[in-house]
Design a protein around this motif. Structure first.
Motif, PDB file in Angstrom:
ATOM      1  N   SER A 215       9.715  46.967  32.106  1.00 47.85           N
ATOM      2  CA  SER A 215      10.750  47.120  33.132  1.00 47.85           C
ATOM      3  C   SER A 215      10.133  47.676  34.403  1.00 47.85           C
ATOM      4  CB  SER A 215      11.853  48.070  32.647  1.00 47.85           C
ATOM      5  OG  SER A 215      12.464  47.578  31.470  1.00 47.85           O
ATOM      6  N   LEU A 216      10.655  47.224  35.525  1.00 47.71           N
ATOM      7  CA  LEU A 216      10.225  47.729  36.824  1.00 47.71           C
ATOM      8  C   LEU A 216      11.335  48.589  37.408  1.00 47.71           C
ATOM      9  CD1 LEU A 216       8.435  47.891  39.341  1.00 47.71           C
ATOM     10  CD2 LEU A 216       9.446  45.718  40.100  1.00 47.71           C
ATOM     11  N   PHE A 256       2.746  52.640  34.519  1.00 48.68           N
ATOM     12  CA  PHE A 256       2.031  52.449  35.790  1.00 48.68           C
ATOM     13  C   PHE A 256       2.938  52.863  36.941  1.00 48.68           C
ATOM     14  CE2 PHE A 256       1.043  49.792  39.478  1.00 48.68           C
ATOM     15  CZ  PHE A 256      -0.331  49.971  39.600  1.00 48.68           C
ATOM     16  N   ALA A 257       2.378  53.614  37.891  1.00 45.65           N
ATOM     17  CA  ALA A 257       3.157  54.065  39.045  1.00 45.65           C
ATOM     18  C   ALA A 257       2.430  53.725  40.336  1.00 45.65           C
ATOM     19  CB  ALA A 257       3.409  55.570  38.965  1.00 45.65           C
ATOM     20  N   ALA A 258       3.191  53.351  41.353  1.00 48.95           N
ATOM     21  CA  ALA A 258       2.610  52.998  42.652  1.00 48.95           C
ATOM     22  C   ALA A 258       3.493  53.528  43.772  1.00 48.95           C
ATOM     23  CB  ALA A 258       2.472  51.480  42.774  1.00 48.95           C
ATOM     24  N   TRP A 259       2.846  53.831  44.897  1.00 49.66           N
ATOM     25  CA  TRP A 259       3.586  54.215  46.104  1.00 49.66           C
ATOM     26  C   TRP A 259       3.604  52.999  47.022  1.00 49.66           C
ATOM     27  CZ3 TRP A 259       6.422  58.483  47.025  1.00 49.66           C
ATOM     28  CH2 TRP A 259       6.938  58.625  48.314  1.00 49.66           C
ATOM     29  N   LEU A 260       4.801  52.484  47.279  1.00 47.20           N
ATOM     30  CA  LEU A 260       4.949  51.209  47.974  1.00 47.20           C
ATOM     31  C   LEU A 260       5.424  51.358  49.410  1.00 47.20           C
ATOM     32  CD1 LEU A 260       6.729  49.322  45.042  1.00 47.20           C
ATOM     33  CD2 LEU A 260       4.282  49.485  45.507  1.00 47.20           C
ATOM     34  N   ASP A 261       5.697  52.574  49.845  1.00 47.05           N
ATOM     35  CA  ASP A 261       6.205  52.869  51.187  1.00 47.05           C
ATOM     36  C   ASP A 261       7.666  52.476  51.351  1.00 47.05           C
ATOM     37  OD1 ASP A 261       3.997  54.152  52.415  1.00 47.05           O
ATOM     38  OD2 ASP A 261       2.982  52.228  52.514  1.00 47.05           O
ATOM     39  N   ARG A 262       8.016  51.247  51.030  1.00 45.06           N
ATOM     40  CA  ARG A 262       9.416  50.832  51.153  1.00 45.06           C
ATOM     41  C   ARG A 262       9.700  49.717  50.165  1.00 45.06           C
ATOM     42  NH1 ARG A 262      11.204  49.644  57.079  1.00 45.06           N
ATOM     43  NH2 ARG A 262      10.175  51.664  57.273  1.00 45.06           N
ATOM     44  N   ILE A 267       7.617  51.898  39.437  1.00 46.57           N
ATOM     45  CA  ILE A 267       7.096  52.317  38.134  1.00 46.57           C
ATOM     46  C   ILE A 267       7.319  51.198  37.120  1.00 46.57           C
ATOM     47  CG2 ILE A 267       7.271  53.988  36.253  1.00 46.57           C
ATOM     48  CD1 ILE A 267       8.231  56.043  38.227  1.00 46.57           C
ATOM     49  N   LEU A 268       6.250  50.807  36.450  1.00 48.08           N
ATOM     50  CA  LEU A 268       6.342  49.848  35.346  1.00 48.08           C
ATOM     51  C   LEU A 268       6.313  50.625  34.041  1.00 48.08           C
ATOM     52  CD1 LEU A 268       3.965  46.947  36.443  1.00 48.08           C
ATOM     53  CD2 LEU A 268       6.370  46.694  35.840  1.00 48.08           C
ATOM     54  N   VAL A 269       7.347  50.461  33.245  1.00 45.99           N
ATOM     55  CA  VAL A 269       7.416  51.158  31.962  1.00 45.99           C
ATOM     56  C   VAL A 269       7.543  50.126  30.849  1.00 45.99           C
ATOM     57  CG1 VAL A 269       8.401  53.282  32.883  1.00 45.99           C
ATOM     58  CG2 VAL A 269       9.928  51.434  32.214  1.00 45.99           C
ATOM     59  N   TRP A 270       6.947  50.441  29.711  1.00 42.66           N
ATOM     60  CA  TRP A 270       6.975  49.502  28.591  1.00 42.66           C
ATOM     61  C   TRP A 270       8.162  49.787  27.681  1.00 42.66           C
ATOM     62  CZ3 TRP A 270       4.579  45.069  28.425  1.00 42.66           C
ATOM     63  CH2 TRP A 270       3.476  44.887  29.260  1.00 42.66           C
ATOM     64  N   THR A 271       9.329  49.628  28.264  1.00 46.36           N
ATOM     65  CA  THR A 271      10.576  49.715  27.509  1.00 46.36           C
ATOM     66  C   THR A 271      11.650  49.001  28.312  1.00 46.36           C
ATOM     67  OG1 THR A 271      12.230  51.187  26.520  1.00 46.36           O
ATOM     68  CG2 THR A 271      11.207  51.925  28.562  1.00 46.36           C
ATOM     69  N   SER A 272      12.640  48.466  27.621  1.00 41.21           N
ATOM     70  CA  SER A 272      13.786  47.862  28.304  1.00 41.21           C
ATOM     71  C   SER A 272      15.074  48.586  27.925  1.00 41.21           C
ATOM     72  CB  SER A 272      13.893  46.370  27.947  1.00 41.21           C
ATOM     73  OG  SER A 272      14.024  46.208  26.538  1.00 41.21           O
ATOM     74  N   ALA A 273      14.938  49.684  27.177  1.00 38.25           N
ATOM     75  CA  ALA A 273      16.111  50.458  26.764  1.00 38.25           C
ATOM     76  C   ALA A 273      16.661  51.228  27.963  1.00 38.25           C
ATOM     77  CB  ALA A 273      15.735  51.417  25.638  1.00 38.25           C
ATOM     78  N   GLU A 274      17.926  51.001  28.279  1.00 41.57           N
ATOM     79  CA  GLU A 274      18.515  51.616  29.463  1.00 41.57           C
ATOM     80  C   GLU A 274      18.497  53.141  29.378  1.00 41.57           C
ATOM     81  OE1 GLU A 274      22.281  50.032  30.533  1.00 41.57           O
ATOM     82  OE2 GLU A 274      21.589  47.950  30.593  1.00 41.57           O
ATOM     83  N   ALA A 275      18.711  53.679  28.191  1.00 40.66           N
ATOM     84  CA  ALA A 275      18.718  55.133  28.036  1.00 40.66           C
ATOM     85  C   ALA A 275      17.345  55.724  28.352  1.00 40.66           C
ATOM     86  CB  ALA A 275      19.137  55.508  26.616  1.00 40.66           C
TER      87      ALA A 275
END
Length: 359
Positions: A215-216, A256-262, A267-275
């Motif tokens: 998930s992003l 994985f985390a990145a600073w994108l300015d705008r 953040i990319l996380v290896w889960t799709s669980a909303e909680a």
């Protein structure tokens, strides 16, 4: 360009990349900009929408576009293209250090060969002497001791020289590694930059298997807006440094985390669980609040907005980002404190279930 019938997500992504490449070259030609590698990548970032801030700054340039202003944009957003001098300098330095190292080793080898030869001669003479001639034997032993002391001194000098050269080469290698790292690093936060983020997405969708369960999360921190003034640049840099630290602390090693300015944070996380995703967002917001905490001046209230999309909803990297941006826009417009998840309108507003397509 016509779409390929019954195309796989990977084929569609490849087709989209080709179309984007054609558009980039056509735009460079229309604007009469030389299609150098740096100008191509700059225009690619602008047209693809990967960097909204760059796109806005480019749009404000005068027409025809002054070469020096285009160069300034490239240096600011694509610094890796301007590191050739560092690489060349490092190569020359390494060659020099290795030449010195080679000379030291050759000198040491020559010295050892000479010592070995003289030692052999002295040993042979002692062997042929009359055992009762102690004076001559002692004289030759003294000569051997002197030879050994001289050789020991030379060996010590050689080892020191070799150690110095090895240390110098290691330092140069470290400089080059640091330069390579900065290509994909946002210097103020020490998180991945937009280029590193794009690279990660390319890796995510570049494999043979469909990227399942990732998930992003995109986050906008509205509290940063008051710090855009020039006189607050140093304060903003200090806040960004603290933000980068707290973000890196809450992100798991597999994420994985990145600073994108705008938007600011991706953040990319290896889960799709909303909680689980909401938990990450809550931790991020709480940590970001601490980054703005200061007893010396009054800080704004931290308002964080979150949008999220999963790989189950996106067949390509651009879709993943686009869906997350739509969700973030909804969160911003509705002033939601919770994560807004992308919902496909064609699926009746429900998130897609790709379980049937899993291998």
């Amino acid at each position: 360009m016509m779409a390929i019938a019954n195309s796989s997500p990977k084929q569609l992504a490849e087709q989209n990349r080709k179309e984007l490449c054609y558009t980039v070259f056509a735009t460079l030609n229309r604007l009469e900009i030389y299609a150098s590698p740096v100008n191509y990548e700059l225009m690619y970032e602008i047209i693809s929408g990967n960097n909204p801030e760059l796109r806005e700054k480019f749009a404000r340039l005068a027409k025809p576009i002054p070469e020096e202003e285009l160069d300034a944009l490239a240096r600011a957003y694509l610094p890796h293209h301007f590191g050739k001098s560092l690489v060349d300098e490092s190569t020359n330095r390494i060659q020099s250090e290795l030449s010195t190292l080679k000379e030291s080793l050759q000198s040491g080898q020559s010295s050892l060969s000479s010592y070995s030869s003289l030692l052999g001669q002295a040993t042979g003479k002692i062997s042929s002497m009359d055992p009762r001639d102690t004076k001559s034997i002692q004289s030759h032993l003294q000569a051997i001791r002197q030879l050994t002391e001289v050789q020991q001194s030379k060996s010590t000098q050689m080892l020191e020289s070799v150690s110095t050269q090895i240390t110098a080469v290691a330092a140069i290698a470290s400089d080059v590694e640091e330069f390579e790292r900065t290509k994909f690093t946002h210097l103020a936060t020490n998180l991945a930059n937009r280029r590193g983020f794009n690279k990660k997405l390319a890796e995510l969708y570049g494999g043979e298997r469909y990227p399942e369960g990732a998930s992003l999360i995109l986050c906008n921190l509205l509290a940063l807006e008051p710090f855009e003034a020039k006189e607050l640049v140093k304060l903003k840099e200090a806040i960004l440094e603290r933000l980068g630290f707290v973000v890196s602390q809450i992100v798991q090693t597999t994420d994985f985390a990145a600073w994108l300015d705008r938007p600011q944070i991706g953040i990319l996380v290896w889960t799709s669980a909303e909680a689980e995703i909401q938990k990450v967002a809550d931790q991020l917001k709480k940590s970001c609040q601490s980054a703005f905490d200061s007893r010396q001046r009054r800080m704004p209230v931290v308002l964080a907005r979150f949008g999220c999309s999963t790989t189950f909803d996106a067949g390509t990297a651009s879709e993943l980002v686009g869906h997350a941006e739509k969700a973030l826009q909804t969160a911003t417009e509705s002033a939601s404190d919770k994560v807004v998840f992308f919902a496909d309108s064609e699926a009746g507003g429900a998130r897609k279930d790709w379980m049937l397509y899993r291998k």
